[in-house]
Write an enzyme that holds these catalytic residues in place. Structure first.
Site, PDB file in Angstrom:
ATOM      1  N   GLU A 137       0.818  -1.228   0.000  1.00 35.87           N
ATOM      2  CA  GLU A 137       0.000   0.000   0.000  1.00 35.87           C
ATOM      3  C   GLU A 137       0.847   1.272   0.000  1.00 35.87           C
ATOM      4  O   GLU A 137       0.616   2.198   0.781  1.00 35.87           O
ATOM      5  CB  GLU A 137      -0.966  -0.009   1.185  1.00 35.87           C
ATOM      6  CG  GLU A 137      -1.993  -1.124   1.100  1.00 35.87           C
ATOM      7  CD  GLU A 137      -3.058  -1.083   2.186  1.00 35.87           C
ATOM      8  OE1 GLU A 137      -2.977  -0.223   3.098  1.00 35.87           O
ATOM      9  OE2 GLU A 137      -3.996  -1.899   2.122  1.00 35.87           O
TER      10      GLU A 137
ATOM     11  N   GLU B 292      -5.492  -8.423  -0.569  1.00 39.95           N
ATOM     12  CA  GLU B 292      -6.230  -8.093   0.647  1.00 39.95           C
ATOM     13  C   GLU B 292      -7.686  -7.884   0.259  1.00 39.95           C
ATOM     14  O   GLU B 292      -7.994  -6.965  -0.505  1.00 39.95           O
ATOM     15  CB  GLU B 292      -5.697  -6.838   1.343  1.00 39.95           C
ATOM     16  CG  GLU B 292      -4.399  -7.032   2.098  1.00 39.95           C
ATOM     17  CD  GLU B 292      -4.044  -5.836   2.978  1.00 39.95           C
ATOM     18  OE1 GLU B 292      -4.970  -5.206   3.553  1.00 39.95           O
ATOM     19  OE2 GLU B 292      -2.842  -5.530   3.088  1.00 39.95           O
TER      20      GLU B 292
END
Length: 497
Positions: A172, A291
């Site tokens: 991320e 995710e």
């Protein structure tokens, strides 16, 4: 209400990559300490891992586990988790404001994956670290011997290489919350050079490039275009992350969130292919949805957690019945894109937004979402058939036409089996028909439904009532199957061919 699923043996999407049913363990909350690892627990094995958890993980049939993060990754020094445990440093984990003891590191986690019959999807820190630490880690894990890092692995007790094949280039990195957050150009260049160095050490590994943290990021799209422009020829997958929750307490809106996942995947595929065309490349980039899950129940409770503890309870969502319905829709959506989504990681595996929960002083149990995931992971193997759906629809503020039926079929020729997964989003009984062109049904081996529960009902230790039950509400006529789906239900039908 009537609905129909039509599939054909000549219209297949793709073979399912088993890694689609992967999961995720991050050093946060009670995922590791008190989750998979608890040396003082009555079920602990010689390495300190809970055997009751190991058995439940095996039920999920997970081929791949992403490790060790997550946001934790961007401040993690992998060297802290190797060597004699008593000499390992305790560190501040700035991502979750906790204390990391490093009692569990690479060697310990590798041994756990052998117990659970899974593999590691290893992640390298591109927040506070970079090329050097990443290439050294690949050498430590995968090089045979005769070099500094490979010989250190042997000294630390593992003579043979770990042979880790799937690697994530950070986590991320588009997120301002991330330690070492970078612009798309900064990350794209670093990922490109790190990927080149890692593959010089071991050219058999596959690398996952960070895409956007979610589809609502203000940089979504532009981020993907930029980082792919830099690293396209050196990486193999682009990541997607997305979590969903019933924040509005609006069931119809909630169960339509899988359409958002579908749009997200389609958008990222289009971006990957645009860069492929721009570069005149012969290489196709696949996706790693590494995710994904439901996350919203624990948000308020987590605000009260005191910082700088070892393994405090964090993100311990307790899932209810309506969550199983959306999770089923999300699984079906991933299967619809099996041609491009090759890796998936349900985030996470134990205690932290997880299908498995534990009690430090008691047992481990299956949350409501455990069941649809376990059924798809175990029986959604083979070729995905392209679905044609006939169903009434409803409208939400985001989508004009949400079908009441969400369904997919997977044919496993080795097992001589065709499996139908289906969600009835309606509060009415559904008369379901499956037309299976090119397939002849010999018998129904199993028909289970998850239905009839209060929407907010949950499973707890010692009370796991929310689980699939057998149904006999079906008929077969060679190439056609009819069934009655209960209102608001998750259904699995296994057909012998």
């Amino acid at each position: 209400m009537k609905s129909k699923l039509v599939v054909s043996h000549i219209n297949k999407i793709s073979e399912v990559d088993p890694r689609l049913y992967g999961s995720f363990i991050e050093h946060m909350g009670r995922a590791v300490y008190g989750g998979i690892y608890q040396p003082n627990h009555p079920t602990a094995n010689k390495d300190g891992f809970r055997k009751d958890v190991i058995e439940l993980v095996k039920e999920l049939n997970i081929p791949l586990v992403r490790y060790p993060g997550g946001n934790f990754l961007s401040g993690y020094n992998w060297e802290d988790g190797v060597g004699p445990v008593e000499e390992r440093p305790k560190r501040l984990d700035l991502a979750w404001k906790t204390l990391e003891t490093n009692e569990v590191g690479l060697h310990e986690f590798y041994e756990w994956t052998k117990e659970t019959q899974t593999e590691i999807n290893m992640a390298v820190n591109l927040g506070t670290r970079g090329i050097d630490a990443a290439r050294n880690l690949v050498e430590y894990c995968n090089f045979e011997g005769g070099t500094y890092w490979s010989d250190l692995r042997k000294k630390n007790g593992h003579d043979e290489p770990f042979g880790i094949k799937t690697w994530c280039l950070g986590n991320e990195m588009d997120g301002p919350w991330q330690i070492g957050h970078k612009t798309a150009d900064e990350y794209g260049r670093l990922a490109e050079e790190t990927a080149k160095a890692m593959k010089l050490v071991d050219d058999s590994i596959e690398l996952v490039l960070c895409g956007s943290s979610n589809s609502q990021m203000p940089t979504f799209g532009e981020w993907e275009l930029t980082v792919l422009d830099h690293a396209y020829e050196y990486i193999d997958y682009l990541s997607l992350h997305q979590y969903y929750g019933n924040h509005k307490n609006d069931l119809q809106h909630y169960l339509a969130r899988s359409l958002d996942m579908d749009e997200f995947i389609q958008g990222v595929v289009a971006i990957c292919d645009a860069i492929k065309a721009k570069k005149h490349s012969k290489k196709t980039i696949h996706l790693s949805f590494d995710e994904w899950n439901i996350w919203y129940h624990s948000n308020e409770r987590d605000k009260a957690v005191k910082p700088w503890q070892v393994a405090p309870p964090l993100l311990e969502d307790v899932y209810n019945f309506e969550d199983t319905l959306l999770l089923g829709c999300l699984l079906i959506t991933l299967l619809k894109h099996a041609d491009r989504v090759k890796i998936g990681c349900l985030a996470q595996l134990v205690n932290v937004i997880a299908p498995i929960m534990t009690n430090d002083d008691g047992g481990a149990w299956r949350q409501t979402i455990f069941y649809p995931f376990a059924q798809v992971s175990n029986y959604g193997r083979g070729q995905v058939l392209r679905p044609m759906i006939e169903s009434d629809t409803y409208a939400t503020e985001d989508f004009a036409e949400v079908p009441y039926l969400e369904s997919i079929a997977v044919v496993n020729e080795e097992a001589n089996e065709l499996v139908i997964f289906a969600v009835n989003r309606s509060e009415e009984k559904m008369d379901f028909t499956a037309e299976l062109n090119g397939y002849q049904i010999k018998a129904v081996k199993e028909f289970t439904e998850l239905a009839g529960f209060d929407l907010k009902a949950v499973n707890e230790e010692g009370n796991g009532a929310i689980k699939p039950t057998p149904s006999t509400n079906y008929q077969i006529n060679e190439t056609q199957l009819t069934a009655a789906f209960a209102p608001l239900s998750w259904n699995m039908i296994r057909c012998e061919l």
